[in-house]
Design an enzyme around this catalytic site. Sequence first.
Site, mmCIF file in Angstrom:
data_model
loop_
_atom_site.group_PDB
_atom_site.id
_atom_site.type_symbol
_atom_site.label_atom_id
_atom_site.label_comp_id
_atom_site.label_asym_id
_atom_site.label_seq_id
_atom_site.Cartn_x
_atom_site.Cartn_y
_atom_site.Cartn_z
ATOM 1 N N ARG A 127 19.141 -10.939 -76.711
ATOM 2 C CA ARG A 127 18.435 -10.741 -75.448
ATOM 3 C C ARG A 127 19.277 -10.056 -74.379
ATOM 4 O O ARG A 127 18.818 -9.125 -73.706
ATOM 5 C CB ARG A 127 17.967 -12.093 -74.859
ATOM 6 C CG ARG A 127 16.652 -12.561 -75.392
ATOM 7 C CD ARG A 127 16.638 -14.059 -75.417
ATOM 8 N NE ARG A 127 17.608 -14.490 -76.408
ATOM 9 C CZ ARG A 127 17.313 -14.719 -77.689
ATOM 10 N NH1 ARG A 127 16.098 -14.658 -78.092
ATOM 11 N NH2 ARG A 127 18.251 -15.054 -78.559
ATOM 12 N N THR A 128 20.488 -10.533 -74.177
ATOM 13 C CA THR A 128 21.239 -10.026 -73.035
ATOM 14 C C THR A 128 21.519 -8.530 -73.204
ATOM 15 O O THR A 128 21.244 -7.718 -72.316
ATOM 16 C CB THR A 128 22.545 -10.817 -72.846
ATOM 17 O OG1 THR A 128 22.207 -12.199 -72.742
ATOM 18 C CG2 THR A 128 23.276 -10.386 -71.592
ATOM 19 N N LYS A 180 41.931 -2.744 -83.039
ATOM 20 C CA LYS A 180 43.264 -2.166 -83.245
ATOM 21 C C LYS A 180 44.280 -2.756 -82.280
ATOM 22 O O LYS A 180 45.433 -2.340 -82.249
ATOM 23 C CB LYS A 180 43.219 -0.648 -83.015
ATOM 24 C CG LYS A 180 42.272 0.115 -83.909
ATOM 25 C CD LYS A 180 42.325 1.597 -83.498
ATOM 26 C CE LYS A 180 41.339 2.437 -84.248
ATOM 27 N NZ LYS A 180 41.242 3.786 -83.673
ATOM 28 N N ARG A 211 30.276 -8.666 -72.430
ATOM 29 C CA ARG A 211 30.299 -10.052 -72.936
ATOM 30 C C ARG A 211 31.554 -10.224 -73.774
ATOM 31 O O ARG A 211 31.912 -9.345 -74.559
ATOM 32 C CB ARG A 211 29.074 -10.325 -73.792
ATOM 33 C CG ARG A 211 29.185 -11.613 -74.576
ATOM 34 C CD ARG A 211 27.904 -12.024 -75.234
ATOM 35 N NE ARG A 211 26.928 -12.450 -74.239
ATOM 36 C CZ ARG A 211 25.753 -12.993 -74.554
ATOM 37 N NH1 ARG A 211 25.419 -13.170 -75.812
ATOM 38 N NH2 ARG A 211 24.907 -13.362 -73.604
ATOM 39 N N HIS A 265 27.480 -17.197 -66.976
ATOM 40 C CA HIS A 265 26.522 -16.207 -67.492
ATOM 41 C C HIS A 265 25.538 -15.881 -66.355
ATOM 42 O O HIS A 265 24.375 -16.262 -66.383
ATOM 43 C CB HIS A 265 25.805 -16.795 -68.714
ATOM 44 C CG HIS A 265 25.006 -15.815 -69.515
ATOM 45 N ND1 HIS A 265 24.683 -14.549 -69.072
ATOM 46 C CD2 HIS A 265 24.464 -15.934 -70.754
ATOM 47 C CE1 HIS A 265 23.966 -13.941 -70.021
ATOM 48 N NE2 HIS A 265 23.824 -14.749 -71.036
HETATM 49 C C1 NCD Z 1 22.930 -17.797 -74.027
HETATM 50 C C2 NCD Z 1 24.382 -17.369 -74.011
HETATM 51 O O1 NCD Z 1 24.746 -16.354 -74.615
HETATM 52 O O2 NCD Z 1 25.146 -18.084 -73.387
HETATM 53 N N1 NCD Z 1 22.103 -16.814 -74.588
HETATM 54 C C3 NCD Z 1 21.607 -15.846 -73.769
HETATM 55 O O3 NCD Z 1 22.318 -15.004 -73.282
HETATM 56 N N2 NCD Z 1 20.301 -15.910 -73.466
HETATM 57 C C4 NCD Z 1 22.693 -19.143 -74.564
HETATM 58 C C5 NCD Z 1 23.222 -19.475 -75.922
HETATM 59 O O4 NCD Z 1 23.823 -18.648 -76.614
HETATM 60 O O5 NCD Z 1 23.009 -20.611 -76.334
#
Ligand code: NCD
Length: 306
Positions: A51-52, A80, A101, A129
């Site tokens: 999703r993100t 590397k 991320r 997040h």
């Molecule tokens: C979450 C995350 O990555 O922290 N997912 C997301 O981005 N919607 C929640 C999770 O991974 O449980």
Amino acid sequence: MRHLMDITDLSVQELDELIALAEDIIADPEKYQDACKRKKLATLFFEPSTRTRLSFEAAMYELGGSVLGFSEAKSSSAAKGESVADTAKTISCYADIIAMRHPKEGAPYVASLNASVPVINAGDGGHNHPTQTLADLLTIKREKGRLDNLTVGFCGDLKFGRTVHSLIDALARYEGIKVVLISPAELKLPSYIKKDVLKAQGVPYVQTTDLESVMPDLDILYMTRVQRERFFNEEDYLRLKDSYILEPKKLLSAKDDLTIMHPLPRVNEISVAIDKDPRAAYFKQVLNGKYMRMALILKLLEEAKN
Ligand code: NCD
């Protein structure tokens, strides 16, 4: 240069403005279809994501911009031995804005110190997040009509769940919020968040291991996955993973206008039988996340001009 590392980097007024902008995008998407023409977003994902990453990419395309990036560390020069700092300096030569991320807490912050374009934290380890929180806030606003005077239950892995940490940080700044923390003893909300956020801002909270006993009090139930990738040993994960499974019968004592949220991915925490319950809002969160990321990209690119 303005970055987004932590949801508290945005004032309450700015959060409300981003929500208003997202609502305007929803009402008239065509107005924004060329807003980021010739701009590029880089998505640097050193950890799995559906999703993100894809909502960031969809957001940029819907703004008329384009996207480049990688979706796993092993396909980048991190494999590397390249540092996050050098990666950020490099990507700044190609892109106008970065979403990153990383499994290490603070890695996007290091990137922000070295980049010459805005950097957005798209999840750093078990820490924060903030863009999931933007999705969550728009969802609460659209479901409840307000962000204040709500009793919000957080259930599951409150220790490693970075979405929980950021949403608590955001909601603690609104009036009349009460927090109910529901987790196994081993997965309680970190004490620094209880002290520095809940106690410091005078937000009333209770802690329990029993979801059903608090169900009637809740306006919002925010379920979470036990974060397997943050555990030191698999045995502990296996013991704790099914601590809470929301099934229709557990909702018998819930309010008729409860809002059930989950940042997703879901493993076992919510039975699929609940998906058709009108109170289930987790797939609405997915869509709201795209609109809030559009609003955020617009804001950060606008500020970067000045
Ligand atoms: C979450 C995350 O990555 O922290 N997912 C997301 O981005 N919607 C929640 C999770 O991974 O449980």
